[in-house]
Design a protein around this motif. Structure first.
Motif, mmCIF file in Angstrom:
data_model
loop_
_atom_site.group_PDB
_atom_site.id
_atom_site.type_symbol
_atom_site.label_atom_id
_atom_site.label_comp_id
_atom_site.label_asym_id
_atom_site.label_seq_id
_atom_site.Cartn_x
_atom_site.Cartn_y
_atom_site.Cartn_z
ATOM 1 N N TYR A 178 20.247 22.364 74.153
ATOM 2 C CA TYR A 178 20.972 23.635 74.164
ATOM 3 C C TYR A 178 22.414 23.432 74.612
ATOM 4 C CZ TYR A 178 16.651 26.304 73.474
ATOM 5 O OH TYR A 178 15.500 26.847 72.971
ATOM 6 N N VAL A 179 22.620 22.550 75.574
ATOM 7 C CA VAL A 179 23.977 22.273 76.049
ATOM 8 C C VAL A 179 24.819 21.651 74.934
ATOM 9 C CG1 VAL A 179 25.359 21.006 77.730
ATOM 10 C CG2 VAL A 179 23.155 21.967 78.412
ATOM 11 N N ILE A 180 24.212 20.726 74.187
ATOM 12 C CA ILE A 180 24.916 20.079 73.072
ATOM 13 C C ILE A 180 25.261 21.093 71.989
ATOM 14 C CG2 ILE A 180 24.693 18.367 71.224
ATOM 15 C CD1 ILE A 180 22.882 16.750 73.100
ATOM 16 N N ILE A 181 24.293 21.968 71.667
ATOM 17 C CA ILE A 181 24.533 22.997 70.645
ATOM 18 C C ILE A 181 25.645 23.941 71.094
ATOM 19 C CG2 ILE A 181 23.529 24.993 69.468
ATOM 20 C CD1 ILE A 181 20.860 23.537 69.458
ATOM 21 N N ALA A 182 25.592 24.340 72.363
ATOM 22 C CA ALA A 182 26.622 25.240 72.893
ATOM 23 C C ALA A 182 28.002 24.600 72.812
ATOM 24 C CB ALA A 182 26.297 25.609 74.339
ATOM 25 N N ALA A 183 28.103 23.325 73.172
ATOM 26 C CA ALA A 183 29.390 22.618 73.112
ATOM 27 C C ALA A 183 29.892 22.518 71.677
ATOM 28 C CB ALA A 183 29.229 21.223 73.714
ATOM 29 N N ALA A 184 28.974 22.252 70.726
ATOM 30 C CA ALA A 184 29.348 22.142 69.317
ATOM 31 C C ALA A 184 29.872 23.473 68.789
ATOM 32 C CB ALA A 184 28.149 21.684 68.493
ATOM 33 N N VAL A 185 29.223 24.565 69.184
ATOM 34 C CA VAL A 185 29.661 25.886 68.733
ATOM 35 C C VAL A 185 31.020 26.227 69.314
ATOM 36 C CG1 VAL A 185 29.159 28.353 68.813
ATOM 37 C CG2 VAL A 185 27.313 26.731 68.365
ATOM 38 N N PHE A 186 31.246 25.895 70.582
ATOM 39 C CA PHE A 186 32.543 26.145 71.202
ATOM 40 C C PHE A 186 33.656 25.395 70.465
ATOM 41 C CE2 PHE A 186 30.547 27.632 75.275
ATOM 42 C CZ PHE A 186 31.229 28.835 75.320
ATOM 43 N N ILE A 187 33.387 24.157 70.075
ATOM 44 C CA ILE A 187 34.375 23.374 69.324
ATOM 45 C C ILE A 187 34.651 24.020 67.979
ATOM 46 C CG2 ILE A 187 34.801 21.167 68.193
ATOM 47 C CD1 ILE A 187 33.186 19.839 70.430
ATOM 48 N N LEU A 188 33.594 24.465 67.312
ATOM 49 C CA LEU A 188 33.737 25.128 66.014
ATOM 50 C C LEU A 188 34.539 26.417 66.145
ATOM 51 C CD1 LEU A 188 33.003 25.216 63.013
ATOM 52 C CD2 LEU A 188 30.907 26.433 63.644
ATOM 53 N N VAL A 189 34.274 27.154 67.225
ATOM 54 C CA VAL A 189 34.977 28.414 67.455
ATOM 55 C C VAL A 189 36.474 28.191 67.611
ATOM 56 C CG1 VAL A 189 35.324 30.269 69.146
ATOM 57 C CG2 VAL A 189 33.026 29.668 68.408
ATOM 58 N N THR A 190 36.859 27.091 68.237
ATOM 59 C CA THR A 190 38.285 26.802 68.426
ATOM 60 C C THR A 190 38.965 26.364 67.131
ATOM 61 O OG1 THR A 190 37.779 24.512 69.070
ATOM 62 C CG2 THR A 190 37.952 26.147 70.828
ATOM 63 N N LEU A 191 38.179 25.862 66.160
ATOM 64 C CA LEU A 191 38.761 25.408 64.895
ATOM 65 C C LEU A 191 38.923 26.547 63.887
ATOM 66 C CD1 LEU A 191 36.860 22.026 64.356
ATOM 67 C CD2 LEU A 191 39.198 22.370 65.180
ATOM 68 N N ILE A 192 38.008 27.524 63.927
ATOM 69 C CA ILE A 192 38.059 28.627 62.968
ATOM 70 C C ILE A 192 39.368 29.403 63.041
ATOM 71 C CG2 ILE A 192 37.008 30.829 62.325
ATOM 72 C CD1 ILE A 192 34.301 29.677 63.042
ATOM 73 N N PRO A 193 39.867 29.752 64.242
ATOM 74 C CA PRO A 193 41.134 30.493 64.304
ATOM 75 C C PRO A 193 42.307 29.767 63.666
ATOM 76 C CG PRO A 193 40.005 30.612 66.401
ATOM 77 C CD PRO A 193 39.262 29.617 65.566
ATOM 78 N N LEU A 194 42.307 28.432 63.706
ATOM 79 C CA LEU A 194 43.399 27.680 63.078
ATOM 80 C C LEU A 194 43.426 27.910 61.577
ATOM 81 C CD1 LEU A 194 43.049 24.284 64.999
ATOM 82 C CD2 LEU A 194 44.660 26.152 65.433
ATOM 83 N N PHE A 195 42.234 27.967 60.969
ATOM 84 C CA PHE A 195 42.131 28.232 59.534
ATOM 85 C C PHE A 195 42.592 29.652 59.210
ATOM 86 C CE2 PHE A 195 39.532 30.162 56.157
ATOM 87 C CZ PHE A 195 39.952 29.405 55.073
ATOM 88 N N LEU A 196 42.158 30.611 60.025
ATOM 89 C CA LEU A 196 42.522 32.008 59.784
ATOM 90 C C LEU A 196 44.014 32.234 59.986
ATOM 91 C CD1 LEU A 196 39.572 33.899 61.517
ATOM 92 C CD2 LEU A 196 39.987 33.636 59.072
ATOM 93 N N LYS A 197 44.591 31.532 60.977
ATOM 94 C CA LYS A 197 46.020 31.688 61.243
ATOM 95 C C LYS A 197 46.847 31.196 60.056
ATOM 96 C CE LYS A 197 49.539 30.621 64.692
ATOM 97 N NZ LYS A 197 49.840 29.889 65.943
ATOM 98 N N LYS A 198 46.446 30.067 59.461
ATOM 99 C CA LYS A 198 47.152 29.547 58.294
ATOM 100 C C LYS A 198 47.062 30.530 57.132
ATOM 101 C CE LYS A 198 46.637 24.617 59.333
ATOM 102 N NZ LYS A 198 46.053 23.330 58.885
ATOM 103 N N ARG A 199 45.904 31.145 56.981
ATOM 104 C CA ARG A 199 45.716 32.111 55.895
ATOM 105 C C ARG A 199 46.586 33.343 56.095
ATOM 106 N NH1 ARG A 199 40.045 35.149 54.163
ATOM 107 N NH2 ARG A 199 40.993 36.493 52.577
ATOM 108 N N MET A 200 46.706 33.789 57.361
ATOM 109 C CA MET A 200 47.534 34.946 57.657
ATOM 110 C C MET A 200 48.995 34.651 57.407
ATOM 111 S SD MET A 200 45.587 36.256 61.100
ATOM 112 C CE MET A 200 46.744 37.585 61.439
ATOM 113 N N VAL A 201 49.428 33.432 57.716
ATOM 114 C CA VAL A 201 50.816 33.038 57.479
ATOM 115 C C VAL A 201 51.121 33.004 55.996
ATOM 116 C CG1 VAL A 201 52.467 31.161 57.686
ATOM 117 C CG2 VAL A 201 51.016 31.744 59.633
ATOM 118 N N LYS A 202 50.169 32.525 55.189
ATOM 119 C CA LYS A 202 50.355 32.482 53.731
ATOM 120 C C LYS A 202 50.460 33.858 53.133
ATOM 121 C CE LYS A 202 48.088 28.052 52.704
ATOM 122 N NZ LYS A 202 46.975 27.398 51.986
#
Length: 212
Positions: free
Chosen positions: A186-210
């Motif tokens: 569960y700790v590993i899954i939680a850490a993986a999700v947190f990492i994924l959560v930090t990457l998603i906004p970068l994708f959305l930010k690029k899309r908003m800029v475009k």
């Protein structure tokens, strides 16, 4: 005169926030384990009570992260996430509504430099709220109250919040459940999700800029 009134209202707001933070830290000072024990003592009504507490939680600015961890401890990663998402969304709607009603008269200052931002919030409110909810560093209640004062449409705020909080809520509940059950997975899954959560906004930010 309007600027002076806005300054006084802002100082009062800051004083209230500081007072509530002090109250939570020094008076309540509740740990997730304590909340879990108290909620589960209510038997079949525990999920309803948890959702109710989470809904009114923003009124005293009690940390959402502690409640999310308590949800994982009490109900496990799946049901804990489900109940937390419901409670957090209802609490966000409550905060948004209060800020829209009260903030319209207390904090609205029409300035030229804000008009462009207000237009963007009106047109792309969903993406902005979704982005802010996905980024863990932004205080949950601050986003809700600020959105209520701003030009964000209600439905954009609601769905942006509902979708944006799912990944972080899932991670917090897995983490809380791991504390209770002692499962490293569960700790590993939680850490993986947190990492994924930090990457998603970068994708959305690029899309908003475009799109802008």
């Amino acid at each position: 005169m309007k600027r002076q009134s806005w300054l006084i209202n802002s100082l009062l707001c800051i004083a209230v926030v500081v007072g509530l933070v002090w109250f939570n830290h020094n008076v309540l000072h509740l740990a997730p384990e304590e909340i879990r024990g108290w909620i589960l003592s209510c038997g079949w009504a525990a999920p309803v009570l948890f959702i109710l507490i989470y809904t009114i939680r923003p009124l005293i600015l009690f940390p959402a992260s502690i409640m999310s961890l308590a949800g994982g401890l009490a109900f496990g990663p799946v049901w804990g996430t489900f109940y937390t998402v419901i409670g957090a969304t209802l609490g966000a709607v409550l905060s948004f509504g209060l800020a829209r009603v009260l903030g319209e008269n207390l904090f609205r200052v029409r300035l030229e430099k804000w008009r462009k931002l207000e237009t963007q919030l009106w047109e792309k409110g969903f993406l902005y709220i979704l982005l802010l909810r996905l980024i863990p560093v932004f205080p949950f209640d601050l986003v809700s109250y600020a959105a209520g004062i701003s030009k964000v449409k209600f439905w954009a705020f609601l769905f942006g919040t509902l979708l944006g909080i799912i990944p972080g809520t899932f991670a917090y509940n897995f983490l809380g459940s791991s504390f209770f059950q002692g499962k490293t997975l569960y700790v590993i899954i939680a850490a993986a999700v947190f990492i994924l959560v930090t990457l998603i906004p970068l994708f959305l930010k690029k899309r908003m800029v475009k799109d802008s």
